[in-house]
Scaffold this active site. Sequence first.
Site, PDB file in Angstrom:
ATOM      1  N   SER A 243      62.416  77.521  25.916  1.00 35.84           N
ATOM      2  CA  SER A 243      62.907  78.695  25.840  1.00 35.84           C
ATOM      3  C   SER A 243      64.279  78.675  25.051  1.00 35.84           C
ATOM      4  CB  SER A 243      63.032  79.324  27.290  1.00 35.84           C
ATOM      5  OG  SER A 243      63.311  80.872  27.045  1.00 35.84           O
ATOM      6  N   ASP A 475      53.699  85.277  23.666  1.00 35.86           N
ATOM      7  CA  ASP A 475      54.979  84.802  24.458  1.00 35.86           C
ATOM      8  C   ASP A 475      55.631  86.096  24.854  1.00 35.86           C
ATOM      9  OD1 ASP A 475      57.317  83.967  25.716  1.00 35.86           O
ATOM     10  OD2 ASP A 475      56.945  81.936  24.890  1.00 35.86           O
ATOM     11  N   HIS A 503      54.837  82.154  29.039  1.00 36.79           N
ATOM     12  CA  HIS A 503      55.986  81.873  28.252  1.00 36.79           C
ATOM     13  C   HIS A 503      55.787  80.272  28.024  1.00 36.79           C
ATOM     14  CE1 HIS A 503      59.951  81.537  26.907  1.00 36.79           C
ATOM     15  NE2 HIS A 503      60.576  81.154  27.955  1.00 36.79           N
TER      16      HIS A 503
END
Length: 534
Positions: A243, A475, A503
Site C-alpha cells: 500500500s 483492490d 487489498h
Amino acid sequence: MTTRRTHRRSRSMFSARSRIAATLLAVTALVVPGCSSGGPATSTSSAAETPKLAALPGAIPSALAPYYGQRLKWRACGVPDFECATLRAPLDYTKPGGGDVQLAVARKKATGPGKRLGSLLVNPGGPGGSAIGYLQAYAGIGYPAEVRARYDMVAFDPRGVARSEPVKCLDGKAMDQYTLTDVTPDDQREVDGLAGEYRKFAEGCGRQSPKLLRHLSTVEAARDMDVLRAVLGDKKLTYVGASYGTFLGATYAGLFPQRVGRLVLDGALDPSLSSRRLNLDQTAGFETAITAFAKDCAQQTDCPLGGPKTTPEQVGQNLRAFLDNLDARPLPTGDADGRNLTESIATTGVIAAMYDEAAWQQLRDALASAMQQNDGAGLLLLSDSYYERDAAGEYSNLMYANAAVNCLDLPPAFETPDEVRRALPAFEKASPVFGKTLAWAALNCAYWPVAPAGEPHRIEAKGAAPIVVVGTTRDPATPYHWAKALAGQLSSGRLLTRDGDGHTAYGRGSTCIDRTINAYLLRGTAPADGTRCS
C-alpha cells in the site's frame, strides 16, 4: 471520515493492516500525499509535464557520515526472538547539524538453514502504520519459513509514527468527536461544522508537534531507510512494502537506484497523480469493492441488503438508504462512552470490511444487527478497529501520522468547500454509495498548518535492478491501474497481477503469487513483466 490514505492490508497469513487512502474524517487524501488542487478531478498531467524524481548523488555527503557510520545497540524488547534498537537520523537532511530524530528499529534474525541473504525490510503501509507492530505480529512469524530462514526480518517505524517520535494531535474525547462528525453535510451549518473539525485536528497537530510536522515527508523517510540499510551492513536494500509502503519503496528506488536490491511493491500507488485524482480513483475502487460484496451478499441466506434476485445495484441502493437514514436517526450501540452509530461511523465500518473479503461475513452480521435489531455495536466495532481506538477510548497515532505525511507530501485535493461542491457529481458518479463521503473527506488538508513540500511526480529509478510491482484487479484501496502505471514508470518495473478481491496480494491465498515473490526474494528471479495469477 474518509480521506486519502493507503488502505489497510488484510489479516490473512502474514499481511497487515495498512491503511486506505480515505479514512472517515480523519486523514488526508490518499496514499501518495496530495495533489495539486487546481484543475478538474478527472484531469491528469501528461508524462512530459510531470516532473521526475531526481536521484541523489551516489556518494554519501560528509555531513551525513556520522549517521551512516553509527552502530545500533540491540536489546531485548519484550517479544520473544525479537530485538530492538534506536537509529539516529537528521531532522532536516539539508541541515544535518540542526537536530536529530530517534527512529525505533526491530529485527528477528534469520533462523537458518541456508546462507543468510541479508536484511529484509518490511513496511505495511499507511502512512502511519507501525512497521514494528506489523513485523512482530505478522511478518516476523508468518512470512514463509524459507524467507525467514535466509533473511533477518527488519522494520522501523518511520519518523512521526508509533514508536518513532509520534505525531500527536487530539485526545481521545476530541478524536471521538472528530470521527462522529457528519461527513455528508446537507446545509451550510453542517459544512461549517465539518470544516471546523478539520481545523481543530490540524491546529492540534501543529500545536503539539510543531517542528516534527515539517519533516515527515516520504522523501525524508526514504532517506532514513538508506541510513538504516547502511547501518545494518547491507550494500543494497531488500524490501517488501504494501500500500503506502509501495510509495515509500518506489521513492527509495528513485533516490537511490544504484542501491536497489530486491524490491516488492504490493498494492501499488501511482506517484504521478494529483491528490484529487487519487481520491477520485480510490472512490471508484471502493465502488468496485462494494459491488463485489453486493454480488456475494445477494447469494447468502443471511444478507440483510437483499436476496438472490436482488441486483448488485439494488444492494448498493439499500446500503445507501440505510446510511442516509442513520444521518437523521443514529442507532444505539451500548457504548460505554455514549457513542451512537452515526452515518460517518457506519460508513467507516463498511469501508474497513472492504479491505479483505474474509471480513464480509462480519460485515453482513453487523449490518443485520443494525438493520433488523437496531443495534449498531457491530459496525462501531469495525470502525474502532479501523481507527485503532482501544477500550479505554484512546487512539493510536495512526490517523495523526497519516494526515501529517499526506498533507506534507502533496498539495490538498480541495482548498475550499466550494471546490468540493463542484466536484461532487464526479465523485458520486464514481461511487453512488461512497462518493459524497469521500469527496468531503478529501477537504481535510486544506487547513493543514504546514505548507506541502512535494508535488505529483514520476519515478523512473533508471539503473535500478528489477523491481516487482504487484496489483490486484479488484483492490479497493489501491486500484489496479495504479500498479500498471507505476510498473510502467519504473525503468526496471515488472508487473505481477493477482486476479481477485481485497487489498494487496502477497500472502492472501494465491499460491502463484506467493511462489513468484518467494522465488524473487530467495533467488533473485524476477517474474516476466505481465505475469498474471489468480
